[in-house]
Design a protein around this motif. Structure first.
Motif, PDB file in Angstrom:
ATOM      1  N   GLU A  54      55.626 -26.349 -35.178  1.00 25.98           N
ATOM      2  CA  GLU A  54      56.503 -25.512 -36.251  1.00 25.98           C
ATOM      3  C   GLU A  54      56.352 -24.312 -35.550  1.00 25.98           C
ATOM      4  OE1 GLU A  54      54.419 -25.420 -39.963  1.00 25.98           O
ATOM      5  OE2 GLU A  54      54.610 -27.625 -40.311  1.00 25.98           O
ATOM      6  N   ASN A  55      57.590 -23.272 -35.787  1.00 21.60           N
ATOM      7  CA  ASN A  55      57.365 -21.842 -35.334  1.00 21.60           C
ATOM      8  C   ASN A  55      57.498 -21.733 -33.934  1.00 21.60           C
ATOM      9  OD1 ASN A  55      57.780 -19.124 -36.022  1.00 21.60           O
ATOM     10  ND2 ASN A  55      55.620 -18.789 -36.229  1.00 21.60           N
ATOM     11  N   ALA A  56      58.138 -22.545 -33.211  1.00 22.79           N
ATOM     12  CA  ALA A  56      58.181 -22.563 -31.958  1.00 22.79           C
ATOM     13  C   ALA A  56      56.970 -22.887 -31.384  1.00 22.79           C
ATOM     14  CB  ALA A  56      58.669 -21.203 -31.157  1.00 22.79           C
ATOM     15  N   GLY A  57      56.171 -23.577 -31.729  1.00 21.34           N
ATOM     16  CA  GLY A  57      54.708 -24.045 -31.214  1.00 21.34           C
ATOM     17  C   GLY A  57      53.738 -23.093 -31.713  1.00 21.34           C
ATOM     18  N   ARG A  58      53.775 -21.906 -32.463  1.00 19.65           N
ATOM     19  CA  ARG A  58      52.931 -20.935 -32.916  1.00 19.65           C
ATOM     20  C   ARG A  58      51.928 -21.826 -33.956  1.00 19.65           C
ATOM     21  NH1 ARG A  58      57.455 -17.899 -32.728  1.00 19.65           N
ATOM     22  NH2 ARG A  58      57.577 -16.209 -31.053  1.00 19.65           N
ATOM     23  N   SER A  59      52.577 -22.653 -34.901  1.00 16.23           N
ATOM     24  CA  SER A  59      51.699 -23.267 -35.817  1.00 16.23           C
ATOM     25  C   SER A  59      52.165 -24.529 -35.875  1.00 16.23           C
ATOM     26  CB  SER A  59      52.092 -22.680 -36.954  1.00 16.23           C
ATOM     27  OG  SER A  59      53.456 -22.684 -37.371  1.00 16.23           O
ATOM     28  N   GLY A  60      51.540 -25.352 -36.518  1.00 17.11           N
ATOM     29  CA  GLY A  60      51.617 -26.918 -36.740  1.00 17.11           C
ATOM     30  C   GLY A  60      50.778 -27.501 -35.504  1.00 17.11           C
ATOM     31  N   GLY A  61      51.332 -28.896 -35.176  1.00 17.61           N
ATOM     32  CA  GLY A  61      50.520 -29.503 -34.138  1.00 17.61           C
ATOM     33  C   GLY A  61      51.319 -29.941 -32.874  1.00 17.61           C
ATOM     34  N   ILE A  62      50.967 -31.219 -32.374  1.00 17.64           N
ATOM     35  CA  ILE A  62      51.559 -31.487 -30.994  1.00 17.64           C
ATOM     36  C   ILE A  62      51.660 -32.952 -31.165  1.00 17.64           C
ATOM     37  CG2 ILE A  62      50.491 -29.825 -29.691  1.00 17.64           C
ATOM     38  CD1 ILE A  62      48.296 -31.679 -28.664  1.00 17.64           C
ATOM     39  N   GLY A  63      51.921 -33.529 -32.284  1.00 17.83           N
ATOM     40  CA  GLY A  63      51.999 -35.021 -32.627  1.00 17.83           C
ATOM     41  C   GLY A  63      53.247 -35.469 -31.802  1.00 17.83           C
ATOM     42  N   SER A  64      54.602 -34.836 -31.882  1.00 18.79           N
ATOM     43  CA  SER A  64      55.749 -35.426 -31.243  1.00 18.79           C
ATOM     44  C   SER A  64      55.528 -35.117 -29.621  1.00 18.79           C
ATOM     45  CB  SER A  64      56.805 -34.793 -31.720  1.00 18.79           C
ATOM     46  OG  SER A  64      56.638 -33.265 -31.713  1.00 18.79           O
ATOM     47  N   ILE A  65      54.980 -34.132 -29.271  1.00 17.64           N
ATOM     48  CA  ILE A  65      54.757 -33.928 -27.891  1.00 17.64           C
ATOM     49  C   ILE A  65      53.798 -34.891 -27.349  1.00 17.64           C
ATOM     50  CG2 ILE A  65      53.942 -31.983 -26.293  1.00 17.64           C
ATOM     51  CD1 ILE A  65      54.821 -30.122 -28.307  1.00 17.64           C
ATOM     52  N   GLY A 218      63.406 -32.625 -20.673  1.00 14.46           N
ATOM     53  CA  GLY A 218      64.111 -31.519 -21.618  1.00 14.46           C
ATOM     54  C   GLY A 218      62.787 -30.837 -22.343  1.00 14.46           C
ATOM     55  N   TYR A 219      63.160 -29.991 -23.307  1.00  9.76           N
ATOM     56  CA  TYR A 219      62.575 -29.078 -24.265  1.00  9.76           C
ATOM     57  C   TYR A 219      62.335 -29.460 -25.642  1.00  9.76           C
ATOM     58  CZ  TYR A 219      61.554 -24.860 -21.171  1.00  9.76           C
ATOM     59  OH  TYR A 219      60.882 -24.067 -20.328  1.00  9.76           O
ATOM     60  N   VAL A 220      63.077 -30.262 -25.925  1.00 10.36           N
ATOM     61  CA  VAL A 220      63.082 -30.649 -27.461  1.00 10.36           C
ATOM     62  C   VAL A 220      61.835 -31.198 -27.960  1.00 10.36           C
ATOM     63  CG1 VAL A 220      63.992 -32.260 -29.177  1.00 10.36           C
ATOM     64  CG2 VAL A 220      65.547 -31.422 -27.184  1.00 10.36           C
ATOM     65  N   ASP A 221      61.185 -30.689 -28.932  1.00  8.29           N
ATOM     66  CA  ASP A 221      59.993 -30.821 -29.472  1.00  8.29           C
ATOM     67  C   ASP A 221      59.568 -31.658 -30.646  1.00  8.29           C
ATOM     68  OD1 ASP A 221      60.836 -29.188 -31.291  1.00  8.29           O
ATOM     69  OD2 ASP A 221      59.470 -27.665 -31.061  1.00  8.29           O
ATOM     70  N   ARG A 222      60.797 -32.345 -30.971  1.00 12.88           N
ATOM     71  CA  ARG A 222      60.931 -33.305 -32.185  1.00 12.88           C
ATOM     72  C   ARG A 222      60.307 -34.788 -31.876  1.00 12.88           C
ATOM     73  NH1 ARG A 222      66.519 -32.741 -31.275  1.00 12.88           N
ATOM     74  NH2 ARG A 222      67.611 -34.758 -30.119  1.00 12.88           N
ATOM     75  N   MET A 223      60.048 -35.478 -32.788  1.00  6.53           N
ATOM     76  CA  MET A 223      59.807 -36.693 -32.514  1.00  6.53           C
ATOM     77  C   MET A 223      60.710 -37.839 -31.932  1.00  6.53           C
ATOM     78  SD  MET A 223      56.891 -38.964 -32.562  1.00  6.53           S
ATOM     79  CE  MET A 223      55.792 -38.096 -33.837  1.00  6.53           C
ATOM     80  N   GLY A 247      52.106 -14.846 -29.193  1.00  7.35           N
ATOM     81  CA  GLY A 247      51.460 -15.520 -30.055  1.00  7.35           C
ATOM     82  C   GLY A 247      51.131 -16.992 -30.094  1.00  7.35           C
ATOM     83  N   GLY A 248      51.473 -17.416 -28.940  1.00  6.67           N
ATOM     84  CA  GLY A 248      50.980 -18.886 -28.730  1.00  6.67           C
ATOM     85  C   GLY A 248      50.007 -19.399 -27.785  1.00  6.67           C
ATOM     86  N   ASP A 249      49.397 -18.383 -27.371  1.00  6.79           N
ATOM     87  CA  ASP A 249      48.231 -18.569 -26.422  1.00  6.79           C
ATOM     88  C   ASP A 249      47.077 -19.652 -26.880  1.00  6.79           C
ATOM     89  OD1 ASP A 249      49.516 -16.920 -24.651  1.00  6.79           O
ATOM     90  OD2 ASP A 249      48.182 -15.223 -24.994  1.00  6.79           O
ATOM     91  N   ALA A 250      46.668 -19.326 -28.252  1.00 10.38           N
ATOM     92  CA  ALA A 250      45.797 -20.146 -28.843  1.00 10.38           C
ATOM     93  C   ALA A 250      46.231 -21.599 -28.622  1.00 10.38           C
ATOM     94  CB  ALA A 250      45.263 -19.873 -30.249  1.00 10.38           C
ATOM     95  N   ASN A 251      47.443 -21.978 -29.324  1.00 11.36           N
ATOM     96  CA  ASN A 251      47.837 -23.268 -29.272  1.00 11.36           C
ATOM     97  C   ASN A 251      48.020 -23.805 -27.791  1.00 11.36           C
ATOM     98  OD1 ASN A 251      47.787 -23.620 -31.839  1.00 11.36           O
ATOM     99  ND2 ASN A 251      49.976 -23.705 -32.175  1.00 11.36           N
ATOM    100  N   ALA A 252      48.458 -22.943 -26.887  1.00 10.83           N
ATOM    101  CA  ALA A 252      48.487 -23.196 -25.346  1.00 10.83           C
ATOM    102  C   ALA A 252      47.163 -23.774 -24.820  1.00 10.83           C
ATOM    103  CB  ALA A 252      49.085 -22.085 -24.701  1.00 10.83           C
ATOM    104  N   TYR A 253      46.121 -23.108 -25.068  1.00  9.78           N
ATOM    105  CA  TYR A 253      44.586 -23.492 -24.939  1.00  9.78           C
ATOM    106  C   TYR A 253      44.315 -24.844 -25.468  1.00  9.78           C
ATOM    107  CZ  TYR A 253      43.263 -19.086 -22.359  1.00  9.78           C
ATOM    108  OH  TYR A 253      43.284 -18.121 -21.404  1.00  9.78           O
ATOM    109  N   ALA A 254      44.570 -24.990 -26.607  1.00 11.04           N
ATOM    110  CA  ALA A 254      44.155 -26.225 -27.402  1.00 11.04           C
ATOM    111  C   ALA A 254      45.023 -27.311 -26.649  1.00 11.04           C
ATOM    112  CB  ALA A 254      44.485 -26.219 -28.941  1.00 11.04           C
TER     113      ALA A 254
END
Length: 285
Positions: A54-65, A218-223, A247-254
């Motif tokens: 969600e929100n370009a990766g700032r929030s949500g998870g990485i299930g689809s990725i 590609g870049y698409v982050d949907r399932m 603001g995506g650094d925390a999720n990038a580290y995770a």
């Protein structure tokens, strides 16, 4: 007097140098893992692993990725493993080292192993995405990664097969075994550690790739619903969060931490399967 012996001093210096290099490598790895744990461990949760981005990766998870990454890796390994193993067997068992064809193939593999990943990405985009009409898809990304993993996989598997003593081949021939029987029952089980190493190196090369996948999967982050869908890999997601998303650094580290853990798990699974195969072959013989 022994401690003043020049040979003793050289041995001591060599031992200190070797241990120092080993400690620096281990320390670098621990520093990287520690940095990822420090910045990203707080983001890890079951929801992070399964939820949608969600929100370009700032929030949500990485299930689809995560699903896209595993599918891309599966395509790459399903294609690269039989082709690489067959080529390694051809070069080590059916062609002499001095053969011009073997030398040409070996030179080609060595050159391909050093080609930058972005070149493979451009090739994958031109051939798989455009010429074959696959577009930006998981299938195109997996096939491109298979091309990248093949050189190192073939060379490692070939070295493992060549390391098997020739006496084993002569013994199999003396017992009346065909070349295919000797290969499946003697040579391949004996080369299992090298084959496992080849598989792990191929997996590591494929999973950590970014440049090649930007141009193919590609870049698409949907399932993704099929291999024809576009999908964002973990490495591409890390790059996008750290370079393009404020603001995506925390999720990038995770996400980087998840990638490292996934690499370790898959490598251990490959090693476990190789050891089990070797033990079953020994028990049957």
């Amino acid at each position: 007097m022994a401690r003043r012996n020049p040979r003793f001093l050289r041995d001591l210096l060599l031992a200190l140098l070797v241990w120092g290099v080993a400690a620096s490598v281990a320390g670098s790895f621990l520093w990287l893992v520690g940095d990822m744990l420090w910045h990203g461990a707080g983001q890890l949760s079951w929801n992070f692993l399964t939820a949608a981005t969600e929100n370009a990766g700032r929030s949500g998870g990485i299930g689809s990725i995560l699903v896209s990454t595993l599918l891309i890796l599966a395509v790459a390994m399903v294609v690269a493993t039989p082709l690489g193993l067959a080529t390694a067997v051809l070069l080590s068992e059916f062609v002499s080292p001095g053969n011009r064809f073997a030398q040409l193939v070996g030179l080609s593999l060595d050159v391909l192993a050093g080609v930058p990943s972005i070149v493979f990405g451009l090739f994958g985009m031109a051939f798989f995405s455009v010429f074959l009409g696959l577009g930006f898809s998981i299938l195109a990304g997996g096939l491109t990664l298979a091309c990248m993993a093949l050189p190192i996989f073939i060379r490692t598997a070939e070295a493992g097969l060549r390391a098997v003593p020739d006496d084993w081949r002569r013994g199999a021939a003396a017992l009346g075994l065909s070349r295919s029987a000797a290969l499946s029952h003697i040579l391949l089980p004996a080369a299992t550690p090298a084959l496992a190493a080849a598989l792990m190196l191929g997996i590591g090369r494929a999973m950590a790739e970014t440049a090649a996948l930007i141009f193919t999967s590609g870049y698409v982050d949907r399932m993704p619903s099929s291999l024809a869908d576009s999908g964002r890999a973990l490495a591409v997601h890390i790059y996008d969060l750290s370079m393009n998303v404020a603001g995506g650094d925390a999720n990038a580290y995770a996400t980087a931490l998840v990638l490292v853990v996934l690499l370790i798990v898959i490598n251990n699974i490959a090693l476990w399967l190789a050891q089990n195969l070797l033990q079953k072959r020994i028990a049957q013989s």
